[in-house]
Design an enzyme around this catalytic site. Structure first.
Site, PDB file in Angstrom:
ATOM      1  N   ARG A 203     120.326  60.134  81.162  1.00  0.00           N
ATOM      2  CA  ARG A 203     121.774  59.927  81.139  1.00  0.00           C
ATOM      3  C   ARG A 203     122.420  60.784  80.063  1.00  0.00           C
ATOM      4  O   ARG A 203     121.985  60.783  78.896  1.00  0.00           O
ATOM      5  CB  ARG A 203     122.078  58.461  80.843  1.00  0.00           C
ATOM      6  CG  ARG A 203     123.554  58.175  80.701  1.00  0.00           C
ATOM      7  CD  ARG A 203     123.779  56.766  80.214  1.00  0.00           C
ATOM      8  NE  ARG A 203     123.412  56.625  78.828  1.00  0.00           N
ATOM      9  CZ  ARG A 203     124.242  56.195  77.867  1.00  0.00           C
ATOM     10  NH1 ARG A 203     125.475  55.867  78.161  1.00  0.00           N
ATOM     11  NH2 ARG A 203     123.834  56.070  76.628  1.00  0.00           N
TER      12      ARG A 203
ATOM     13  N   ARG B 133     119.298  63.250  74.003  1.00  0.00           N
ATOM     14  CA  ARG B 133     118.729  62.078  73.320  1.00  0.00           C
ATOM     15  C   ARG B 133     117.221  61.948  73.452  1.00  0.00           C
ATOM     16  O   ARG B 133     116.542  61.543  72.504  1.00  0.00           O
ATOM     17  CB  ARG B 133     119.307  60.819  73.931  1.00  0.00           C
ATOM     18  CG  ARG B 133     120.682  60.568  73.458  1.00  0.00           C
ATOM     19  CD  ARG B 133     121.186  59.290  74.022  1.00  0.00           C
ATOM     20  NE  ARG B 133     122.536  59.138  73.518  1.00  0.00           N
ATOM     21  CZ  ARG B 133     123.403  58.289  73.981  1.00  0.00           C
ATOM     22  NH1 ARG B 133     123.082  57.493  74.975  1.00  0.00           N
ATOM     23  NH2 ARG B 133     124.596  58.212  73.460  1.00  0.00           N
TER      24      ARG B 133
ATOM     25  N   GLU C 222     129.650  65.258  72.418  1.00  0.00           N
ATOM     26  CA  GLU C 222     128.359  64.618  72.122  1.00  0.00           C
ATOM     27  C   GLU C 222     127.241  65.472  72.697  1.00  0.00           C
ATOM     28  O   GLU C 222     127.489  66.395  73.476  1.00  0.00           O
ATOM     29  CB  GLU C 222     128.333  63.198  72.703  1.00  0.00           C
ATOM     30  CG  GLU C 222     129.329  62.269  72.024  1.00  0.00           C
ATOM     31  CD  GLU C 222     129.263  60.838  72.549  1.00  0.00           C
ATOM     32  OE1 GLU C 222     128.823  60.632  73.686  1.00  0.00           O
ATOM     33  OE2 GLU C 222     129.652  59.935  71.794  1.00  0.00           O
TER      34      GLU C 222
ATOM     35  N   HIS D 116     117.864  51.754  74.969  1.00  0.00           N
ATOM     36  CA  HIS D 116     119.316  51.809  74.940  1.00  0.00           C
ATOM     37  C   HIS D 116     119.957  51.716  76.316  1.00  0.00           C
ATOM     38  O   HIS D 116     120.991  51.083  76.488  1.00  0.00           O
ATOM     39  CB  HIS D 116     119.697  53.135  74.278  1.00  0.00           C
ATOM     40  CG  HIS D 116     121.146  53.316  74.039  1.00  0.00           C
ATOM     41  ND1 HIS D 116     121.884  52.416  73.317  1.00  0.00           N
ATOM     42  CD2 HIS D 116     122.020  54.289  74.419  1.00  0.00           C
ATOM     43  CE1 HIS D 116     123.146  52.837  73.258  1.00  0.00           C
ATOM     44  NE2 HIS D 116     123.243  53.964  73.931  1.00  0.00           N
TER      45      HIS D 116
ATOM     46  N   HIS E 152     117.701  55.289  72.447  1.00  0.00           N
ATOM     47  CA  HIS E 152     118.672  55.922  71.542  1.00  0.00           C
ATOM     48  C   HIS E 152     117.928  56.327  70.281  1.00  0.00           C
ATOM     49  O   HIS E 152     117.172  55.522  69.726  1.00  0.00           O
ATOM     50  CB  HIS E 152     119.813  54.961  71.200  1.00  0.00           C
ATOM     51  CG  HIS E 152     120.982  55.678  70.616  1.00  0.00           C
ATOM     52  ND1 HIS E 152     120.977  56.175  69.341  1.00  0.00           N
ATOM     53  CD2 HIS E 152     122.182  56.017  71.144  1.00  0.00           C
ATOM     54  CE1 HIS E 152     122.135  56.783  69.108  1.00  0.00           C
ATOM     55  NE2 HIS E 152     122.879  56.695  70.189  1.00  0.00           N
TER      56      HIS E 152
END
Ligand SMILES: Cc1cc2nc3c(=O)[nH]c(=O)nc-3n(C[C@H](O)[C@H](O)[C@H](O)COP(=O)(O)OP(=O)(O)OC[C@H]3O[C@@H](n4cnc5c(N)ncnc54)[C@H](O)[C@@H]3O)c2cc1C
Length: 548
Positions: free
Chosen positions: A383, A287, A119, A348, A241
């Protein structure tokens, strides 16, 4: 009369963190596990991507640590990062032992029996997953284990209202020994007491109008800990997100980052790709960069969503890897094997939270915070994808070991009084709750969202001050309900977010402000200290005058 329950340990929250903690304690101690609605109601159940860990023989702890530190934009606590990543394999092995059905890889392509995905921000394939519904697999497996365990009492439909502390009992010193809890089924308040209490109550993303989180993510644990005297850190770092499904009937449905990991392209309404203009990593940029790029393009073009397209991949690949997303989108008339998915960013993940040490201890003795509720220093200013479930598992394990090591030396709690409802009546104006709930989430989205300014934060500060007064008055006059409790907590955490954002005079990680677009040379945490904070270290209470 208030109904009383007595256990060794009270765990508030049944997501990955709470379930793991309960299971790791239950062979030795009697545990009460509370959750607001059904046991699977937290964010854990909805996690799609997976759990990050060092599982491939070509991957290393050092590489995972580096990727986490890079994402954290200078604000991670490197000791917390090394500790958490170092425990990743053991914690994932424990999940496998519990029976979580992770997707296997018979061809062993990643030198691992399980299929690993990659990811954004990760330099290796290291995300273990159960197709695209990893959280559901973890949740269902651990809940089944909890239900089988004779030493765990699972209480659903229970909303913790506030913690019982020595301060509230009028006993000198610092310590927690339970919580008052609303039983939603009977509409009565109960008292749960225990030698140790753990907050595992998830994040606070419901503070925002658009969120990928389920309804209960109202920051209850953070607000309860603040009121009990715990310091709260880094609440300005809210992860948005980049890609939630945009559809009027699709409440909070996330389109996993794994799609971008497998080649899905972000597109403007005219079909043009745009991410390369913002970051050379394109769709695989972290992100915050992707969310800001989408926000920028949406504002520039005046449109309410953009598109994510994976339709160029073979149908079989899409159906095998993303069955849940495929099915859910089809429900809304979107066939992802043929067309692009309409997407918007949404709140998110809450990077900040209740400050803890590496055992999960907070500033209040006998009170632990684990999972998304906690601030351990692991995530820093941002994160890394799939690091949060990992943090839940590692800190639940660490807290369990610490509680077990200290249980015998800790006093049985003093008896707390019944819940006093003599001064309150039933509310005759629920509209105050629904109106303030909507107003709060909208101004947080508009003024404290993906891009901030001093002026917007000041506007939000004025509004939150008004709401705080109104709800404090309402709370002292009317009987508690779940909506009132959530609103009270949301107002508290929104205030903490605003105060933290106002203190940070720079842009770093997830906090981006047009007034201070540069990153300061020195990275510092934003620590908010409650008025009732006591400075002594959070050692277990061994000498309680009220010990039984
Ligand atoms: C859509 C989605 C996808 C995600 N995908 C991933 C992913 O792929 N990988 C990853 O690592 N992370 C992912 N995340 C983040 C991750 O799922 C969460 O950070 C993690 O599950 C949090 O677990 P938790 O145990 O801390 O809390 P949660 O799972 O949120 O559970 C909170 C629990 O606390 C209870 N609770 C709350 N307040 C109270 C109260 N007052 N009284 C009693 N009980 C209370 C709730 O009922 C619930 O049981 C995702 C999140 C979402 C929303």
């Amino acid at each position: 009369m208030t109904q009383h329950f007595q256990h060794d340990v009270l765990v508030i929250g049944s997501g990955a963190a709470g379930l793991t903690l309960a299971l790791k304690l239950a062979d030795h101690l009697r545990v009460a596990l509370l959750c607001k609605d059904a046991a699977s109601g937290g964010s854990t159940f909805y996690a799609q991507g997976g759990v990050a860990g060092v599982l491939d023989s070509t991957d290393t702890v050092a590489a995972h640590v580096d990727d986490t530190l890079n994402a954290g934009a200078g604000l991670c606590d490197s000791e917390a990062v090394r500790f958490t990543v170092g425990q990743s394999k053991a914690c994932i092995d424990w999940l496998i032992e519990q029976g979580v059905p992770f997707t296997e890889d018979p061809d062993n392509t990643n030198n691992n029996a399980y299929h690993l995905t990659k990811e954004g921000g990760h330099s290796h394939r290291r995300i273990i997953h159960a197709a695209d519904a990893t959280g559901r697999a973890i949740s269902n497996t651990l809940i089944a284990r909890v239900q089988q365990h004779a030493n765990i009492d699972l209480y659903e439909q229970r909303v913790a209202i506030d913690l019982v502390t020595r301060e509230k009992l009028g006993i000198e010193g610092n310590g927690c020994c339970g919580a008052y809890v609303l039983n939603r089924a009977t509409d009565t308040v109960e008292l749960f007491q225990a030698r140790f209490v753990a907050l595992a109550s998830g994040g606070a993303s419901k503070s925002y109008l658009y969120t990928s989180n389920p309804d209960g993510a109202s920051g209850d644990g953070i607000a309860m800990a603040w009121r009990a005297g715990c310091r709260i850190a880094n609440m300005e770092f809210n992860q948005f997100h980049p890609t939630c499904l945009y559809h009027p009937q699709a409440k909070s449905f996330l389109i996993s980052e794994a799609l971008r990991g497998e080649g899905a392209a972000l597109k403007l309404p005219n079909g043009e790709r745009f991410m390369e203009r913002f970051d050379p990593r394109g769709e695989l940029a972290p992100r915050d960069i992707v969310a800001r790029a989408i926000d920028h393009e949406m504002k520039r073009l005046g449109c309410d969503h953009l598109y994510l397209d994976i339709s160029h991949k073979p149908d079989e690949f899409i159906l095998e890897h993303f069955p849940t997303i495929h099915k859910r989108c089809l429900k809304f008339g979107i066939d992802i094997t043929r067309e692009a998915i309409p997407v918007v960013p949404a709140a998110h993940y809450t990077c900040g939270g209740v400050m803890t040490n590496l055992q999960g201890r907070t500033d209040v003795a006998q009170l632990y915070a684990i999972g998304e509720t906690a601030f351990t220093g692991f995530h820093g200013a941002n994160r890394l994808a799939s690091n949060s479930l990992l943090e839940c598992l590692v800190f639940a394990d660490a807290a369990a070991s610490d509680i077990l090591a200290n249980f015998e030396n800790t006093a049985t709690p003093a008896q707390a009084p019944d819940w006093d409802e003599s001064q309150v009546t039933d509310s005759d104006e629920d509209v105050i709750i629904s109106h303030n709930w909507d107003e709060l989430r909208r101004f947080m989205w508009d003024y404290v969202g993906i891009v901030r300014t001093d002026k917007r934060l000041q506007r939000a500060e004025h509004r939150i001050a008004l709401l705080k007064r109104e709800i404090a008055e309402y709370y002292s006059n009317y009987k508690v309900s779940n909506d009132l409790l959530e609103l009270r907590n949301l107002i508290c955490v929104a205030d903490l977010i605003i105060q933290s954002a106002m203190k940070r005079k720079e842009s770093r990680g997830l906090h981006y402000t047009l007034d201070y677009p540069n990153t300061a040379s020195q990275a510092e945490n934003t620590i908010l200290t409650p008025p009732n904070w006591q400075t002594q270290p959070a050692e277990p209470d061994t000498a309680s005058p009220a010990s039984a």
